[in-house]
Structures are given as C-alpha cells and as structure tokens.
Design a protein around this motif. Structure first.
Motif, PDB file in Angstrom:
ATOM      1  N   MET A 172      60.102  14.204 -76.420  1.00  0.00           N
ATOM      2  CA  MET A 172      61.044  14.482 -75.342  1.00  0.00           C
ATOM      3  C   MET A 172      60.281  14.765 -74.054  1.00  0.00           C
ATOM      4  SD  MET A 172      63.913  17.502 -75.071  1.00  0.00           S
ATOM      5  CE  MET A 172      62.694  18.779 -74.765  1.00  0.00           C
ATOM      6  N   THR A 173      60.681  14.153 -72.983  1.00  0.00           N
ATOM      7  CA  THR A 173      60.064  14.388 -71.687  1.00  0.00           C
ATOM      8  C   THR A 173      60.813  15.500 -70.956  1.00  0.00           C
ATOM      9  OG1 THR A 173      59.364  12.083 -71.497  1.00  0.00           O
ATOM     10  CG2 THR A 173      59.445  13.379 -69.459  1.00  0.00           C
ATOM     11  N   VAL A 174      60.050  16.497 -70.481  1.00  0.00           N
ATOM     12  CA  VAL A 174      60.653  17.596 -69.739  1.00  0.00           C
ATOM     13  C   VAL A 174      60.533  17.284 -68.251  1.00  0.00           C
ATOM     14  CG1 VAL A 174      60.542  20.058 -69.227  1.00  0.00           C
ATOM     15  CG2 VAL A 174      60.060  19.241 -71.542  1.00  0.00           C
ATOM     16  N   VAL A 175      61.665  17.187 -67.581  1.00  0.00           N
ATOM     17  CA  VAL A 175      61.673  16.889 -66.156  1.00  0.00           C
ATOM     18  C   VAL A 175      61.472  18.189 -65.389  1.00  0.00           C
ATOM     19  CG1 VAL A 175      63.028  15.989 -64.242  1.00  0.00           C
ATOM     20  CG2 VAL A 175      63.161  14.902 -66.502  1.00  0.00           C
ATOM     21  N   SER A 176      60.564  18.169 -64.434  1.00  0.00           N
ATOM     22  CA  SER A 176      60.286  19.376 -63.669  1.00  0.00           C
ATOM     23  C   SER A 176      59.953  18.998 -62.245  1.00  0.00           C
ATOM     24  CB  SER A 176      59.110  20.126 -64.298  1.00  0.00           C
ATOM     25  OG  SER A 176      58.753  21.227 -63.514  1.00  0.00           O
ATOM     26  N   ASP A 177      60.699  19.531 -61.305  1.00  0.00           N
ATOM     27  CA  ASP A 177      60.471  19.208 -59.903  1.00  0.00           C
ATOM     28  C   ASP A 177      59.353  20.063 -59.325  1.00  0.00           C
ATOM     29  OD1 ASP A 177      64.030  18.920 -59.430  1.00  0.00           O
ATOM     30  OD2 ASP A 177      62.565  17.353 -59.898  1.00  0.00           O
ATOM     31  N   LEU A 178      58.652  19.507 -58.356  1.00  0.00           N
ATOM     32  CA  LEU A 178      57.617  20.245 -57.648  1.00  0.00           C
ATOM     33  C   LEU A 178      58.291  21.273 -56.752  1.00  0.00           C
ATOM     34  CD1 LEU A 178      54.519  20.071 -57.565  1.00  0.00           C
ATOM     35  CD2 LEU A 178      54.732  18.668 -55.516  1.00  0.00           C
ATOM     36  N   ARG A 179      57.805  22.495 -56.825  1.00  0.00           N
ATOM     37  CA  ARG A 179      58.352  23.579 -56.009  1.00  0.00           C
ATOM     38  C   ARG A 179      57.252  24.114 -55.110  1.00  0.00           C
ATOM     39  NH1 ARG A 179      61.805  26.766 -60.763  1.00  0.00           N
ATOM     40  NH2 ARG A 179      62.562  24.866 -61.779  1.00  0.00           N
ATOM     41  N   GLY A 226      50.259  29.053 -45.610  1.00  0.00           N
ATOM     42  CA  GLY A 226      50.789  27.743 -45.967  1.00  0.00           C
ATOM     43  C   GLY A 226      51.452  27.712 -47.332  1.00  0.00           C
ATOM     44  N   ASP A 227      52.107  26.588 -47.630  1.00  0.00           N
ATOM     45  CA  ASP A 227      52.862  26.426 -48.869  1.00  0.00           C
ATOM     46  C   ASP A 227      51.961  25.941 -50.009  1.00  0.00           C
ATOM     47  OD1 ASP A 227      55.127  27.191 -47.544  1.00  0.00           O
ATOM     48  OD2 ASP A 227      55.943  25.161 -47.327  1.00  0.00           O
ATOM     49  N   LEU A 228      52.116  26.582 -51.159  1.00  0.00           N
ATOM     50  CA  LEU A 228      51.374  26.194 -52.355  1.00  0.00           C
ATOM     51  C   LEU A 228      52.348  25.585 -53.357  1.00  0.00           C
ATOM     52  CD1 LEU A 228      49.035  29.306 -52.784  1.00  0.00           C
ATOM     53  CD2 LEU A 228      48.610  27.167 -51.543  1.00  0.00           C
ATOM     54  N   ALA A 229      52.008  24.395 -53.855  1.00  0.00           N
ATOM     55  CA  ALA A 229      52.880  23.648 -54.753  1.00  0.00           C
ATOM     56  C   ALA A 229      52.647  24.061 -56.203  1.00  0.00           C
ATOM     57  CB  ALA A 229      52.631  22.153 -54.598  1.00  0.00           C
ATOM     58  N   TYR A 230      53.708  23.956 -56.998  1.00  0.00           N
ATOM     59  CA  TYR A 230      53.584  24.248 -58.429  1.00  0.00           C
ATOM     60  C   TYR A 230      54.754  23.627 -59.175  1.00  0.00           C
ATOM     61  CZ  TYR A 230      57.193  27.800 -57.642  1.00  0.00           C
ATOM     62  OH  TYR A 230      58.367  28.443 -57.322  1.00  0.00           O
ATOM     63  N   ARG A 231      54.567  23.436 -60.462  1.00  0.00           N
ATOM     64  CA  ARG A 231      55.670  23.073 -61.343  1.00  0.00           C
ATOM     65  C   ARG A 231      55.986  24.276 -62.225  1.00  0.00           C
ATOM     66  NH1 ARG A 231      57.277  18.080 -60.736  1.00  0.00           N
ATOM     67  NH2 ARG A 231      55.855  16.437 -60.060  1.00  0.00           N
TER      68      ARG A 231
END
Length: 271
Positions: free
Chosen positions: A1-8, A15-20
């Motif tokens: 199963m693939t878990v969909v996760s958007d970048l936040r 500055g902004d730091l990206a994460y899932r």
C-alpha cells in the motif's frame, strides 16, 4: 500500500523548512544524507507509516527547505520542528549526514530523543582519512571550483557503489534518484555562498552520557574508518549495538531497502 503524504512547511526563525508527516503512532524521524533530501527514504516512509508516525524533513539548504541566511545548527532546527509538531521524544533514524544530525540532537536535546539509528555515520566531527574518499572529495572540490556541475555529480555518485564496486554494480534507478536529488540541492546554492552551518564540537567526551538505545547500521563496503567509528559509537554509548548490511556501501536503505527496513523495524520493536 502506498501512503500519500503531502510536503508541509514549518516557518522557522530563518525561512521555511519542508517535511513530510504521515502515519500514526510513536514518532519516527527520518534524516537524509548530505546533498539529497527526504526522498532518500521513499521506500521506508510507507513501510514505517503502517505502525508509526513518520516525519521526514528536508534539512536546511537541501530539497525544498530554505537556505540559511544566518548561523544555524542542525540540532536546533530539528528540535524546533519536533516541538512545533509536538513529536518528541522521537526515534531519530539518519543516513550519513542525517545520522550525524541524530547524534548532535541527542547530545543537545536528549529530552526530545527516544532512540537513535545512525546509518553510515558516527558523530558529526568524523572526518575521512581514506585515500579513495579523499580523492573523490578532491574531484568534487575541483569541479565545484570550476563551476562544473556534471563533474561534481559524477564524483558524488562514486560514493554510491563505494571504492570496491563500479557504477555498473548499482541499480541505475538508485543512481538516477541520487543524482536527481543532489542536482536539486546543488542548484539551490552558489559556489561562493557562505556556509552558515555551525558544527558541534567536543562530541566524543559527551557520547558516554547518551542513555537512549543507539543502533549503528553500516554497509559492509563503506569506508573502513567510518565503519570503525560507527562501531566505536555503539560501544561507547550506554546502550548500543551495531548491524552490517552486506553488499552495499553508503546507501543501504536505497540499495537494499528490505534488509534496512528489517533491521530498523526489529530495533524499533525492542523499544
């Protein structure tokens, strides 16, 4: 199963730091290697998210995260993110640079760390002495100085097979993915850009005080002095163990994801 996760994105002090952030349960933080991004863990995120809350950040200056405009420390960035997400204490799982970040963080913010998995890493003060590694690093530096992006990428990719294999011994898709991530991160920077990262010093005198479980994982074909330092780390902490994955060098999680996941999940279930 693939878990969909958007970048936040987390709005840090610089500055902004990206994460899932995906899954549910006890938090597990995946910390990527240098010049790549969270996609190093594309295989691991859906597997671990079946049982855990998985947080996979892009380290400052990498992937979709902001570059530094002022001095910063890896551990401070991670601590701020964990507090923002109310995700501590967490298990930190890091590959290469990510493993060093995990050790930095447990030294500086022990209350935020439940356990550490350091893959292809020791403390952040480790420096290579291996002639082959130093040769590749010199190739990278020369290419960067000449503005030769392709030359730098060619040299960087040599770390995937390691000294004792060739690129032909590696799945082309792994090489493509590493190259794509490295090119993305490299394109965020200029050759004359100031390095704002503030390294942690005097790490080894503090290592014996680490009182959470630590697992070091090494590719059997990685640089011998790095493997030795990682195993020293496992021996020096209060509760440490080491594991080896055969047939791979610096990216066991990408080349042998099943073996890596079995090793990590086995450790997680002991906590």
């Amino acid at each position: 199963m693939t878990v969909v996760s958007d970048l936040r994105f987390f709005t840090s002090a610089d500055g902004d730091l990206a994460y899932r952030d995906t899954g549910a349960g006890d938090p597990v933080v995946l910390l990527h290697s240098g010049f790549t991004d969270h996609r190093v863990f594309d295989a691991q995120i859906p597997v671990l998210a079946r049982e855990y809350r998985v947080i996979a950040p892009d380290v400052r200056g990498h992937g979709a995260s902001a570059n530094a405009s002022r001095p910063f420390r890896w551990a401070d960035d991670l601590a701020a993110l964990l507090r923002h997400l109310d995700a501590g204490p967490a298990v930190l799982v890091g590959v290469s640079m990510g493993g060093a970040i995990a050790i930095d963080t447990v030294l500086e913010y022990p209350e935020l760390v439940r356990a550490v998995v350091a893959c292809g890493a020791s403390t952040s003060e480790f420096e290579y002495t291996n002639p082959w590694v130093r040769e590749v690093q010199a190739e990278q530096a020369a290419a960067l100085g000449a503005g030769d992006v392709e030359g730098w990428l060619t040299a960087f990719l040599r770390f995937v097979p390691g000294e004792h294999r060739s690129l032909d011994d590696v799945d082309p898709d792994v090489l493509r993915r590493v190259r794509e991530m490295a090119l993305g991160t490299l394109s965020k920077h200029s050759p004359d850009e100031e390095n704002h990262h503030v390294p942690l010093t005097d790490t080894w005198p503090r290592v014996p005080k680490i009182d959470v479980p630590v697992l070091t994982v090494n590719g059997a074909l990685d640089a011998p002095e790095l493997v030795a330092e990682a195993e020293r780390l496992a021996r020096t902490v209060r509760s440490g163990r080491s594991a080896t994955i055969d047939g791979v060098a610096h990216y066991p999680n990408m080349e042998k994801p099943d073996a890596f996941e079995e090793t990590v999940t086995g450790f997680l279930r002991t906590l």
